[in-house]
Motif scaffolding. Structure first.
Motif, mmCIF file in Angstrom:
data_model
loop_
_atom_site.group_PDB
_atom_site.id
_atom_site.type_symbol
_atom_site.label_atom_id
_atom_site.label_comp_id
_atom_site.label_asym_id
_atom_site.label_seq_id
_atom_site.Cartn_x
_atom_site.Cartn_y
_atom_site.Cartn_z
ATOM 1 N N ASN A 88 12.287 -8.317 -28.327
ATOM 2 C CA ASN A 88 12.714 -9.579 -27.947
ATOM 3 C C ASN A 88 12.367 -10.007 -26.466
ATOM 4 N N GLU A 89 10.979 -10.303 -26.370
ATOM 5 C CA GLU A 89 10.529 -10.463 -25.104
ATOM 6 C C GLU A 89 11.048 -11.653 -24.209
ATOM 7 N N GLY A 90 11.412 -12.707 -25.035
ATOM 8 C CA GLY A 90 12.000 -13.873 -24.280
ATOM 9 C C GLY A 90 13.371 -13.807 -24.101
ATOM 10 N N TYR A 91 14.141 -12.683 -24.210
ATOM 11 C CA TYR A 91 15.553 -12.772 -24.218
ATOM 12 C C TYR A 91 15.908 -13.043 -22.854
ATOM 13 N N PHE A 92 17.053 -13.675 -22.914
ATOM 14 C CA PHE A 92 17.844 -14.059 -21.489
ATOM 15 C C PHE A 92 19.252 -14.299 -21.699
ATOM 16 N N ASP A 93 20.048 -13.243 -20.816
ATOM 17 C CA ASP A 93 21.407 -13.477 -20.926
ATOM 18 C C ASP A 93 21.928 -14.389 -19.650
ATOM 19 N N PRO A 94 22.560 -15.390 -19.856
ATOM 20 C CA PRO A 94 23.122 -16.229 -18.809
ATOM 21 C C PRO A 94 24.137 -15.699 -18.211
ATOM 22 N N VAL A 95 25.043 -14.425 -18.499
ATOM 23 C CA VAL A 95 25.824 -14.091 -17.660
ATOM 24 C C VAL A 95 25.281 -12.932 -16.854
ATOM 25 N N LYS A 96 24.375 -12.024 -17.592
ATOM 26 C CA LYS A 96 23.561 -11.034 -16.597
ATOM 27 C C LYS A 96 22.615 -11.916 -15.676
ATOM 28 N N ALA A 97 21.983 -12.750 -15.758
ATOM 29 C CA ALA A 97 21.056 -13.517 -15.422
ATOM 30 C C ALA A 97 20.016 -12.937 -14.462
ATOM 31 N N LEU A 98 20.459 -12.284 -13.656
ATOM 32 C CA LEU A 98 19.466 -11.565 -12.655
ATOM 33 C C LEU A 98 19.308 -10.095 -13.318
ATOM 34 N N LEU A 155 17.418 1.166 -30.318
ATOM 35 C CA LEU A 155 18.905 1.478 -30.811
ATOM 36 C C LEU A 155 19.313 1.439 -31.946
ATOM 37 N N LEU A 156 19.002 0.336 -32.460
ATOM 38 C CA LEU A 156 19.604 -0.089 -33.846
ATOM 39 C C LEU A 156 19.033 0.396 -35.028
ATOM 40 N N SER A 157 17.583 0.717 -34.874
ATOM 41 C CA SER A 157 16.921 1.308 -35.813
ATOM 42 C C SER A 157 17.233 2.818 -35.986
ATOM 43 N N THR A 158 17.342 3.385 -34.796
ATOM 44 C CA THR A 158 17.646 4.864 -34.696
ATOM 45 C C THR A 158 19.119 5.032 -35.090
ATOM 46 N N ILE A 159 20.031 4.327 -34.681
ATOM 47 C CA ILE A 159 21.592 4.577 -35.137
ATOM 48 C C ILE A 159 21.837 4.313 -36.575
ATOM 49 N N SER A 160 21.130 3.353 -37.270
ATOM 50 C CA SER A 160 21.073 3.020 -38.497
ATOM 51 C C SER A 160 20.685 3.974 -39.413
ATOM 52 N N LYS A 161 19.686 4.959 -39.071
ATOM 53 C CA LYS A 161 19.170 6.075 -39.847
ATOM 54 C C LYS A 161 20.338 6.941 -40.328
ATOM 55 N N HIS A 162 21.291 7.263 -39.205
ATOM 56 C CA HIS A 162 22.456 8.109 -39.268
ATOM 57 C C HIS A 162 23.686 7.663 -39.827
ATOM 58 N N ASP A 163 24.022 6.225 -39.479
ATOM 59 C CA ASP A 163 25.212 5.467 -39.886
ATOM 60 C C ASP A 163 24.952 4.173 -40.285
ATOM 61 N N LYS A 164 24.816 3.966 -41.490
ATOM 62 C CA LYS A 164 24.320 2.618 -41.964
ATOM 63 C C LYS A 164 25.289 1.527 -42.165
ATOM 64 N N ASP A 165 26.635 2.071 -41.941
ATOM 65 C CA ASP A 165 27.792 1.284 -41.923
ATOM 66 C C ASP A 165 28.537 1.042 -40.755
ATOM 67 N N ILE A 166 28.078 1.595 -39.484
ATOM 68 C CA ILE A 166 28.647 1.444 -38.292
ATOM 69 C C ILE A 166 28.823 0.044 -37.887
ATOM 70 N N LYS A 167 29.631 -0.310 -37.327
ATOM 71 C CA LYS A 167 30.283 -1.725 -36.595
ATOM 72 C C LYS A 167 29.285 -2.060 -35.646
ATOM 73 N N VAL A 168 28.439 -3.240 -35.675
ATOM 74 C CA VAL A 168 27.575 -3.525 -34.708
ATOM 75 C C VAL A 168 28.126 -4.728 -34.011
ATOM 76 N N ILE A 169 28.727 -4.554 -32.666
ATOM 77 C CA ILE A 169 29.336 -5.654 -31.995
ATOM 78 C C ILE A 169 28.519 -6.366 -31.213
ATOM 79 N N TRP A 170 28.509 -7.843 -31.559
ATOM 80 C CA TRP A 170 27.506 -8.548 -30.673
ATOM 81 C C TRP A 170 28.238 -9.743 -30.211
ATOM 82 N N CYS A 171 28.452 -9.740 -28.890
ATOM 83 C CA CYS A 171 29.225 -10.885 -28.059
ATOM 84 C C CYS A 171 28.208 -12.067 -27.735
ATOM 85 N N ASP A 172 27.993 -12.954 -28.846
ATOM 86 C CA ASP A 172 26.973 -13.954 -28.858
ATOM 87 C C ASP A 172 27.690 -14.970 -27.649
ATOM 88 N N THR A 173 26.877 -15.367 -26.253
ATOM 89 C CA THR A 173 27.305 -15.944 -25.609
ATOM 90 C C THR A 173 27.339 -17.588 -25.789
#
Length: 208
Positions: A188-198, A47-65
């Motif tokens: 990011n093969e090893g990704y784990f979200d402790p909130v999503k968990a399952l 998604l990020l590579s695709t959308i950045s082609k069309h809007d380089k300045d879009i705000k990317v919101i990241w909620c880091d747990t």
């Protein structure tokens, strides 16, 4: 909060067989007030590579747990530099150590798990929405991920009336894997979200 008044039933029919690039370009015409959310998860670069082609300045919101693996922080840094992402990072109001002292976050049956989820993910995301007040929210939810997401579509509305746009909604894991290979992207093969968990559990921000 500003709201979109798009007839999503009508446009979902039109956009269903369009490419993600076409969907993004269509949505960008609606307003300049937009965000894209990411967890820097498995297919985040798609998604990020695709959308950045069309809007380089879009705000990317990241909620880091605060509980991401080091590999996810490395992935986030790599993508931020590669695409010069305009990342707006939000975190809990408490430190990781304080959160660990308050909650047994590894136990999904803990009575306080909902409170843990709210502290590390939901409240930071609500804060992001309040501060940026977007009209459009690009996201990477897809059909077949959860029962809740199966009921959505390329276009949907958030609880607060934000137009959510999911350009890859109908793509399967295989579709994404083929895309990753073709464009030489990273997963990011090893990704784990402790909130999503399952695997079939919602992280919570898409209920907002």
């Amino acid at each position: 909060m500003q709201k979109s008044t798009i007839d999503i039933d009508f446009f979902n029919k039109i956009l269903k067989n369009k490419t993600p690039d076409c969907i993004i370009k269509w949505a960008l015409q609606i307003t300049s007030n937009r965000i894209v959310t990411t967890s820097f998860g498995i297919y985040s670069e798609v998604l990020l590579s695709t959308i950045s082609k069309h809007d380089k300045d879009i705000k990317v919101i990241w909620c880091d747990t605060l509980f991401n693996k080091q590999s996810t922080y490395n992935h986030a840094n790599k993508l931020t530099e590669k695409y010069n992402l305009n990342v707006k990072k939000y975190q809990a109001s408490k430190t990781k150590e304080e959160v660990e002292n308050l909650f047994n976050w590894q136990n999904l049956d803990d009575d306080n798990f909902t409170e843990f989820s709210n502290l590390v993910k939901i409240e930071p995301f609500k804060r992001a929405l309040y501060e940026h007040n977007p009209i459009i929210w690009f996201t990477n939810i897809r059909v077949r991920q959860t029962k809740y997401r199966n009921k959505k579509d390329i276009l949907s509305y958030s609880k607060n009336g934000i137009l959510k746009v999911s350009p890859f909604y109908y793509w399967s894991d295989k579709d994404l894997d083929d895309y990753v290979q073709k464009h030489k992207l990273n997963k990011n093969e090893g990704y784990f979200d402790p909130v999503k968990a399952l695997k079939n559990r919602e992280c919570g921000i898409h209920f907002q």
